[in-house]
Design a protein around this motif. Structure first.
Motif, PDB file in Angstrom:
ATOM      1  N   GLY A   1      76.006  10.226 -49.500  1.00 44.99           N
ATOM      2  CA  GLY A   1      74.907  10.147 -48.548  1.00 44.99           C
ATOM      3  C   GLY A   1      74.518   8.734 -48.140  1.00 44.99           C
ATOM      4  O   GLY A   1      73.676   8.538 -47.265  1.00 44.99           O
ATOM      5  N   ASN A   2      75.140   7.741 -48.779  1.00 46.89           N
ATOM      6  CA  ASN A   2      74.794   6.351 -48.466  1.00 46.89           C
ATOM      7  C   ASN A   2      75.929   5.614 -47.751  1.00 46.89           C
ATOM      8  O   ASN A   2      75.957   4.387 -47.733  1.00 46.89           O
ATOM      9  CB  ASN A   2      74.449   5.579 -49.750  1.00 46.89           C
ATOM     10  CG  ASN A   2      73.193   6.085 -50.401  1.00 46.89           C
ATOM     11  OD1 ASN A   2      72.338   6.675 -49.744  1.00 46.89           O
ATOM     12  ND2 ASN A   2      73.075   5.871 -51.704  1.00 46.89           N
ATOM     13  N   GLU A   3      76.857   6.385 -47.173  1.00 50.21           N
ATOM     14  CA  GLU A   3      78.050   5.778 -46.593  1.00 50.21           C
ATOM     15  C   GLU A   3      77.737   4.767 -45.495  1.00 50.21           C
ATOM     16  O   GLU A   3      78.460   3.786 -45.318  1.00 50.21           O
ATOM     17  CB  GLU A   3      78.986   6.860 -46.034  1.00 50.21           C
ATOM     18  CG  GLU A   3      79.651   7.732 -47.096  1.00 50.21           C
ATOM     19  CD  GLU A   3      78.713   8.798 -47.645  1.00 50.21           C
ATOM     20  OE1 GLU A   3      77.597   8.944 -47.098  1.00 50.21           O
ATOM     21  OE2 GLU A   3      79.090   9.485 -48.621  1.00 50.21           O
ATOM     22  N   GLU A   4      76.659   4.986 -44.745  1.00 50.24           N
ATOM     23  CA  GLU A   4      76.311   4.095 -43.636  1.00 50.24           C
ATOM     24  C   GLU A   4      75.088   3.236 -43.964  1.00 50.24           C
ATOM     25  O   GLU A   4      74.456   2.681 -43.060  1.00 50.24           O
ATOM     26  CB  GLU A   4      76.021   4.923 -42.370  1.00 50.24           C
ATOM     27  CG  GLU A   4      77.177   5.797 -41.916  1.00 50.24           C
ATOM     28  CD  GLU A   4      78.394   4.972 -41.541  1.00 50.24           C
ATOM     29  OE1 GLU A   4      78.204   3.860 -40.987  1.00 50.24           O
ATOM     30  OE2 GLU A   4      79.522   5.420 -41.823  1.00 50.24           O
ATOM     31  N   ALA A   5      74.745   3.129 -45.223  1.00 47.14           N
ATOM     32  CA  ALA A   5      73.543   2.390 -45.622  1.00 47.14           C
ATOM     33  C   ALA A   5      73.675   0.902 -45.312  1.00 47.14           C
ATOM     34  O   ALA A   5      74.784   0.354 -45.256  1.00 47.14           O
ATOM     35  CB  ALA A   5      73.276   2.589 -47.108  1.00 47.14           C
TER      36      ALA A   5
ATOM     37  N   GLN B   1      79.039   3.734 -52.116  1.00 46.56           N
ATOM     38  CA  GLN B   1      79.896   4.693 -52.806  1.00 46.56           C
ATOM     39  C   GLN B   1      79.137   5.942 -53.222  1.00 46.56           C
ATOM     40  O   GLN B   1      79.726   6.969 -53.542  1.00 46.56           O
ATOM     41  CB  GLN B   1      80.532   4.047 -54.053  1.00 46.56           C
ATOM     42  CG  GLN B   1      81.352   2.801 -53.772  1.00 46.56           C
ATOM     43  CD  GLN B   1      82.382   3.001 -52.687  1.00 46.56           C
ATOM     44  OE1 GLN B   1      83.241   3.880 -52.784  1.00 46.56           O
ATOM     45  NE2 GLN B   1      82.305   2.198 -51.626  1.00 46.56           N
ATOM     46  N   GLN B   2      77.794   5.868 -53.223  1.00 46.28           N
ATOM     47  CA  GLN B   2      76.977   7.025 -53.592  1.00 46.28           C
ATOM     48  C   GLN B   2      76.970   8.025 -52.435  1.00 46.28           C
ATOM     49  O   GLN B   2      76.914   7.629 -51.270  1.00 46.28           O
ATOM     50  CB  GLN B   2      75.544   6.559 -53.857  1.00 46.28           C
ATOM     51  CG  GLN B   2      75.487   5.343 -54.743  1.00 46.28           C
ATOM     52  CD  GLN B   2      75.099   5.659 -56.154  1.00 46.28           C
ATOM     53  OE1 GLN B   2      74.423   6.622 -56.390  1.00 46.28           O
ATOM     54  NE2 GLN B   2      75.562   4.863 -57.078  1.00 46.28           N
TER      55      GLN B   2
ATOM     56  N   ILE C   1      77.188  -5.544 -53.806  1.00 43.84           N
ATOM     57  CA  ILE C   1      76.135  -4.569 -54.105  1.00 43.84           C
ATOM     58  C   ILE C   1      76.059  -3.502 -53.022  1.00 43.84           C
ATOM     59  O   ILE C   1      75.894  -2.308 -53.312  1.00 43.84           O
ATOM     60  CB  ILE C   1      74.776  -5.293 -54.266  1.00 43.84           C
ATOM     61  CG1 ILE C   1      74.765  -6.085 -55.575  1.00 43.84           C
ATOM     62  CG2 ILE C   1      73.618  -4.297 -54.244  1.00 43.84           C
ATOM     63  CD1 ILE C   1      73.531  -6.946 -55.769  1.00 43.84           C
ATOM     64  N   LEU C   2      76.199  -3.915 -51.749  1.00 38.58           N
ATOM     65  CA  LEU C   2      76.169  -2.945 -50.658  1.00 38.58           C
ATOM     66  C   LEU C   2      77.357  -1.994 -50.742  1.00 38.58           C
ATOM     67  O   LEU C   2      77.219  -0.786 -50.510  1.00 38.58           O
ATOM     68  CB  LEU C   2      76.172  -3.668 -49.309  1.00 38.58           C
ATOM     69  CG  LEU C   2      76.114  -2.774 -48.066  1.00 38.58           C
ATOM     70  CD1 LEU C   2      74.855  -1.914 -48.077  1.00 38.58           C
ATOM     71  CD2 LEU C   2      76.180  -3.610 -46.793  1.00 38.58           C
ATOM     72  N   TRP C   3      78.529  -2.525 -51.105  1.00 38.67           N
ATOM     73  CA  TRP C   3      79.724  -1.681 -51.245  1.00 38.67           C
ATOM     74  C   TRP C   3      79.514  -0.637 -52.345  1.00 38.67           C
ATOM     75  O   TRP C   3      79.833   0.540 -52.159  1.00 38.67           O
ATOM     76  CB  TRP C   3      80.943  -2.545 -51.574  1.00 38.67           C
ATOM     77  CG  TRP C   3      82.202  -1.751 -51.723  1.00 38.67           C
ATOM     78  CD1 TRP C   3      83.050  -1.314 -50.744  1.00 38.67           C
ATOM     79  CD2 TRP C   3      82.759  -1.257 -52.958  1.00 38.67           C
ATOM     80  NE1 TRP C   3      84.086  -0.592 -51.275  1.00 38.67           N
ATOM     81  CE2 TRP C   3      83.932  -0.538 -52.636  1.00 38.67           C
ATOM     82  CE3 TRP C   3      82.369  -1.353 -54.292  1.00 38.67           C
ATOM     83  CZ2 TRP C   3      84.726   0.068 -53.609  1.00 38.67           C
ATOM     84  CZ3 TRP C   3      83.153  -0.749 -55.260  1.00 38.67           C
ATOM     85  CH2 TRP C   3      84.317  -0.045 -54.921  1.00 38.67           C
TER      86      TRP C   3
END
Length: 357
Positions: A138-142, A135-136, A129-131
């Motif tokens: 702006g969420n690369e380091e989420a 992928q969205q 789910i985190l991966w």
């Protein structure tokens, strides 16, 4: 002569280069061979840790687990168990210490693989789910949020519950039967074969739908609350509870207790309905037969909605929370023990990744 030196140097460099290349290829090949076995070992260790956590936590609260189920399914026209203390005393008086742990063997046979699959599934689901979330744009380091953890926990709960549901159904019947039950299941396999032969394979999954619906908030909230509380404590360090990046066993137990309280309160009515639906078709259960030997039809439900409707109509809304007190006394330490045991066993086995990671 110079030409020969050049040729020799070239040949020497070529040989060295070839040796280096071969060494690198051998190293990569070796790593390629070891990586799958190392990964498989990690999976096995994670499954073992989850299984041990489930077995230890459920055995510790087995008497309360049995009393909860008896309260959930007892006939309202023939009350035997009036509360936690009275119920435990009654079981002790009529069935002895073995009665307090009746069905625990079946419960452990179910909960060990269930817990192993659940914890492992949560780890894999949270990573997946985190991966996807990263992928969205702006969420690369989420990082994992409470909502993402809730989703991962829900996935883990559904997978684990579905994989071991027939064992849960049989465990419920073994737990409910008493010395006075006309029908006596002799054990796990006898109960499984009897239900399969007399009621058909679908009976082994009776009550599965409310279980699926109930497991989403229950397991999802357990993981989400536990992990989020741990993160908050490590980040904010309130009241001096956290001295470094590691939480004490006592603090982790408290986090697990809070997670268990929230999850079971939300999902409890569905657990009652699930348990009652599991008794459908078992006409010889002593707890559902009245004093004159007639079954009042308390267990004759056509589905989940019908079970809800009949339970509330005949027994009131409070019937959806029958057994909540012993379940609360049981589930809070049970969830806490399970989470902490899982992390401690993984530390002992040397597994690097924890559920928080």
């Amino acid at each position: 002569m110079a030409s020969e030196d050049v040729v020799g140097k070239t040949t020497s460099d070529s040989a060295v280069s070839t040796i280096v290349n071969l060494a690198e290829e051998a190293k990569l090949a070796s790593e390629g061979v070891k990586a799958p076995s190392h990964a498989l070992l990690g999976v096995c260790k994670s499954l073992v840790a989850g299984g041990v956590a489930g077995g230890v936590s459920r055995t510790a609260v087995a008497p309360l687990e049995r009393l909860k189920i008896l309260l959930q399914v007892q006939n309202p026209h023939r009350i035997k168990y009036n509360g936690t203390v009275q119920g435990l005393k009654y079981i002790w008086k009529t069935e002895g210490i073995r009665g307090l742990f009746k069905g625990n063997g079946t419960n452990c046979a179910r909960i060990v693989p269930n817990s192993a699959v659940k914890f492992f599934s949560y780890e894999q689901a949270s990573q997946g789910i985190l991966w996807l979330y990263r992928q969205q744009p702006g969420n690369e380091e989420a990082q994992l949020t409470p909502v993402l953890r809730l989703g991962a926990g829900a996935c883990a709960g559904i997978i684990a519950m579905s994989a071991t549901y027939p064992m849960d159904m049989v465990r419920g019947r073994l737990t409910v039967q008493t010395e006075n039950s006309p029908r006596q299941y002799k054990g796990i396999f006898h109960a499984l074969s009897t239900v399969l032969r007399e009621e058909g394979p679908r009976a082994l999954y009776r009550g599965w739908l409310p279980s699926v619906i109930g497991v989403i908030p229950y397991v999802g909230l357990n993981f989400a609350v536990y992990e989020s509380l741990k993160d908050w404590l490590i980040t904010s360090r309130p009241f001096g509870l956290v001295k470094d990046s590691e939480l004490s066993v006592t603090t982790r137990l408290a986090c697990g207790a809070a997670a268990g309280t929230v999850g079971q309160t939300v999902a409890y009515p569905l657990d009652v309905i699930r348990r009652r639906m599991q008794m459908v078709g078992w006409k010889d259960a002593a707890s559902v037969v009245t004093g004159d030997g007639r079954n009042k039809g308390a267990h004759e439900y056509t589905g989940m909605v019908d079970a809800f409707r009949k339970t509330v109509r005949h027994e009131g809304f409070g019937a959806l929370y029958k057994g909540l007190v012993p379940n609360s006394v049981k589930v809070v330490p049970s969830i806490a023990i399970a989470f902490v045991t899982y992390e401690v066993v993984k530390d002992i086995l040397g597994v690097e990744m924890r559920i928080s990671d």
